[in-house]
Design a protein around this motif. Structure first.
Motif, PDB file in Angstrom:
ATOM      1  N   ASP A  87       0.843  -1.294   0.116  1.00  0.00           N
ATOM      2  CA  ASP A  87       0.089  -0.058  -0.031  1.00  0.00           C
ATOM      3  C   ASP A  87       0.825   1.171   0.037  1.00  0.00           C
TER       4      ASP A  87
ATOM      5  N   GLN B  18       0.924   4.208  -2.760  1.00  0.00           N
ATOM      6  CA  GLN B  18       0.653   5.629  -2.686  1.00  0.00           C
ATOM      7  C   GLN B  18       1.720   6.413  -2.897  1.00  0.00           C
TER       8      GLN B  18
ATOM      9  N   ALA C  66      -0.328   5.954   4.767  1.00  0.00           N
ATOM     10  CA  ALA C  66       0.569   4.469   4.493  1.00  0.00           C
ATOM     11  C   ALA C  66       1.707   4.342   5.001  1.00  0.00           C
TER      12      ALA C  66
END
Length: 348
Positions: free
Chosen positions: A112, A116, A133
């Motif tokens: 993740d 991001q 994140a």
């Protein structure tokens, strides 16, 4: 008829050797030697362990198995007492599962964060999403470390549930039995180190001038009657206030079936060194409580008294002036000799 019978008897006795002296006794001799040694004296001491451990449990738990008994010899690292680890094993299994969960969560948080980060560069994601994140990844890494440390602590606790010997020694006392609950720090056994067995002997302060640290002395374990070599280890730094005796500590090798507080006779020097006559203990014979030796003069056994002033293992030192260097003393066959008995010396 009577004269004939007497003649026949005399002929028979002559033929059988009756009335003749027995043949010379066969003996083996060794020469007396002169050597510079100190006079010594027997002192009574007791055995003790200079290095002991009161083995304690580092963790609380239920005693499952006791592998020792008093008097048993143990090696360094040998298991003495085993605590029950059933509940601990469950906690370890649960902790391993949590470590695996944190590993998976960490992988997800990393993916993740990478996504991001890429979207932030193309302005496809906000700074807040990127920061969230990044925080989630850092938090996941910390939680993984916590889970890993928890598992390590549990594994160490299990290792500490196996209580082992800190050194080679003998079990002096067993303090627990199966089914006992042991608190953290509770003593389970006491062990004395086999390489730290000493004899402590109270000696008058005026004799300390003749005793040197590191010198070799004879030690007899009275319970077994065996004599071994000991080494003067040290002198206690404090004298008894009343008697003025000082404890002399003599280190001895391992004694099979030896027990603390057994008595031992130690032969310590009580004079400066002087020229003395050295002869084997095998040459000594006892008569009415006194020591004698046999020598050989003109083919016959001659008995001489001996004044022993020093014991030197399998030899003794005497101060009799007539025990001259080179004088032969009988070491084999002396137990059956009598004064002036003819002897034959066996050559080596």
């Amino acid at each position: 008829m009577r004269c004939l019978s007497l003649s026949v008897l005399l002929v028979f006795l002559a033929a059988t050797g009756y009335g003749q002296e027995p043949p010379p006794a066969q003996v083996r001799t060794v020469p007396v030697v002169k050597q510079e040694v100190a006079k010594n004296k027997a002192f009574l001491g007791v055995l003790y362990y200079d290095k002991m451990s009161m083995v304690a449990s580092e963790v609380a738990g239920l005693v499952e198995t006791v592998h020792i008994k008093a008097g048993q010899q143990v090696k360094k690292g040998e298991i003495l007492v085993q605590l029950n680890t059933d509940l601990l094993d469950k906690d370890i299994q649960l902790s391993k599962t949590r470590v695996e969960q944190q590993r998976l969560q960490g992988q997800l948080a990393k993916k993740d964060f990478d996504r991001q980060k890429t979207l932030l560069k193309t302005r496809g994601a906000s700074q807040k999403n990127y920061d969230d994140a990044q925080f989630a990844l850092s938090n996941s890494q910390l939680e993984k470390q916590v889970a890993q440390r928890t598992l390590e602590r549990l594994l160490l606790q299990k290792e500490k549930s196996h209580i082992s010997a800190p050194f080679d020694g003998v079990v002096l006392e067993k303090n627990v039995a199966s089914g006992d609950w042991v608190q953290q720090g509770g003593m389970v056994a006491s062990i004395g180190a086999t390489d730290a067995l000493l004899v402590k002997i109270p000696v008058g302060e005026t004799l300390l001038q003749f005793i040197e640290e590191g010198s070799e002395v004879d030690v007899t374990i009275n319970a077994f009657g065996n004599t071994l070599k000991g080494t003067v280890d040290s002198l206690a730094p404090r004298a008894d206030a009343k008697t003025k005796n000082v404890l002399v500590k003599v280190r001895i090798p391992k004694v099979e079936n030896g027990a603390e507080n057994m008595s031992a006779t130690v032969y310590l020097p009580v004079s400066t060194k002087q020229q003395l006559s050295i002869l084997p203990r095998d040459a000594l014979i006892k008569f009415k409580g006194k020591d004698f030796v046999y020598t050989v003069k003109e083919g016959k056994a001659t008995i001489l008294p001996v004044n022993i002033v020093t014991f030197l293992g399998d030899k003794v030192a005497a101060d009799n002036p007539y025990l001259a260097p080179g004088m032969p003393v009988v070491v084999e066959g002396n137990e059956r000799l009598r004064p002036d008995q003819p002897v034959t010396v066996i050559k080596e």
